[in-house]
Design a protein around this motif. Sequence first.
Motif, PDB file in Angstrom:
ATOM      1  N   ALA A   1     -80.260  32.053 -57.276  1.00  0.00           N
ATOM      2  CA  ALA A   1     -80.350  33.248 -58.123  1.00  0.00           C
ATOM      3  C   ALA A   1     -79.931  34.484 -57.343  1.00  0.00           C
ATOM      4  O   ALA A   1     -79.171  35.320 -57.852  1.00  0.00           O
ATOM      5  N   ASP A   2     -80.393  34.602 -56.104  1.00  0.00           N
ATOM      6  CA  ASP A   2     -80.025  35.751 -55.268  1.00  0.00           C
ATOM      7  C   ASP A   2     -78.522  35.800 -55.038  1.00  0.00           C
ATOM      8  O   ASP A   2     -77.903  36.862 -55.154  1.00  0.00           O
ATOM      9  N   ARG A   3     -77.931  34.660 -54.725  1.00  0.00           N
ATOM     10  CA  ARG A   3     -76.485  34.610 -54.470  1.00  0.00           C
ATOM     11  C   ARG A   3     -75.669  34.873 -55.721  1.00  0.00           C
ATOM     12  O   ARG A   3     -74.573  35.431 -55.644  1.00  0.00           O
TER      13      ARG A   3
ATOM     14  N   THR B   1     -81.622  36.884 -62.179  1.00  0.00           N
ATOM     15  CA  THR B   1     -83.045  36.668 -61.938  1.00  0.00           C
ATOM     16  C   THR B   1     -83.342  35.165 -61.923  1.00  0.00           C
ATOM     17  O   THR B   1     -82.605  34.361 -62.501  1.00  0.00           O
ATOM     18  N   GLU B   2     -84.449  34.811 -61.287  1.00  0.00           N
ATOM     19  CA  GLU B   2     -84.879  33.412 -61.296  1.00  0.00           C
ATOM     20  C   GLU B   2     -85.202  32.966 -62.716  1.00  0.00           C
ATOM     21  O   GLU B   2     -84.981  31.808 -63.060  1.00  0.00           O
TER      22      GLU B   2
ATOM     23  N   ARG C   1     -82.510  26.170 -53.097  1.00  0.00           N
ATOM     24  CA  ARG C   1     -83.653  26.527 -53.943  1.00  0.00           C
ATOM     25  C   ARG C   1     -83.211  27.487 -55.046  1.00  0.00           C
ATOM     26  O   ARG C   1     -82.210  28.210 -54.906  1.00  0.00           O
ATOM     27  N   SER C   2     -83.976  27.524 -56.119  1.00  0.00           N
ATOM     28  CA  SER C   2     -83.679  28.407 -57.249  1.00  0.00           C
ATOM     29  C   SER C   2     -83.593  29.859 -56.801  1.00  0.00           C
ATOM     30  O   SER C   2     -82.688  30.585 -57.215  1.00  0.00           O
ATOM     31  N   LYS C   3     -84.535  30.285 -55.980  1.00  0.00           N
ATOM     32  CA  LYS C   3     -84.547  31.668 -55.523  1.00  0.00           C
ATOM     33  C   LYS C   3     -83.263  32.006 -54.777  1.00  0.00           C
ATOM     34  O   LYS C   3     -82.656  33.057 -55.003  1.00  0.00           O
ATOM     35  N   ASP C   4     -82.828  31.105 -53.900  1.00  0.00           N
ATOM     36  CA  ASP C   4     -81.616  31.344 -53.118  1.00  0.00           C
ATOM     37  C   ASP C   4     -80.370  31.390 -54.008  1.00  0.00           C
ATOM     38  O   ASP C   4     -79.513  32.264 -53.837  1.00  0.00           O
TER      39      ASP C   4
ATOM     40  N   ASP D   1     -79.918  21.451 -62.054  1.00  0.00           N
ATOM     41  CA  ASP D   1     -80.990  21.103 -61.122  1.00  0.00           C
ATOM     42  C   ASP D   1     -80.607  19.916 -60.239  1.00  0.00           C
ATOM     43  O   ASP D   1     -80.966  19.860 -59.060  1.00  0.00           O
TER      44      ASP D   1
ATOM     45  N   SER E   1     -83.606  29.835 -64.557  1.00  0.00           N
ATOM     46  CA  SER E   1     -84.454  28.805 -65.154  1.00  0.00           C
ATOM     47  C   SER E   1     -84.009  28.481 -66.580  1.00  0.00           C
ATOM     48  O   SER E   1     -83.980  27.319 -66.978  1.00  0.00           O
TER      49      SER E   1
END
Length: 70
Positions: free
Chosen positions: A22-24, A28-29, A17-20, A8, A33
């Motif tokens: 995770a996508d790369r 999954t988010e 961001r976490s979403k970005d 973090d 996490s």
Amino acid sequence: MPIIVNLDVMMAKRKIRSKDLADRLGITEANLSILKTGKAKAVRFSTLEAICKILECQPGDILEFREEED
């Protein structure tokens, strides 16, 4: 646990961001996490390598060992 996960912190430094992330990474988010909170029992080297490439850092920037105090 003597292994501290500073993912973090590195994400904040790189302003991702976490979403970005995770996508790369293709995860999954929720799994990201689990990694960020240090609740993961293991991390694949391929995942660690991908994190380091994306965040432009070294594994030691993400993982830290601390002795447990008695």
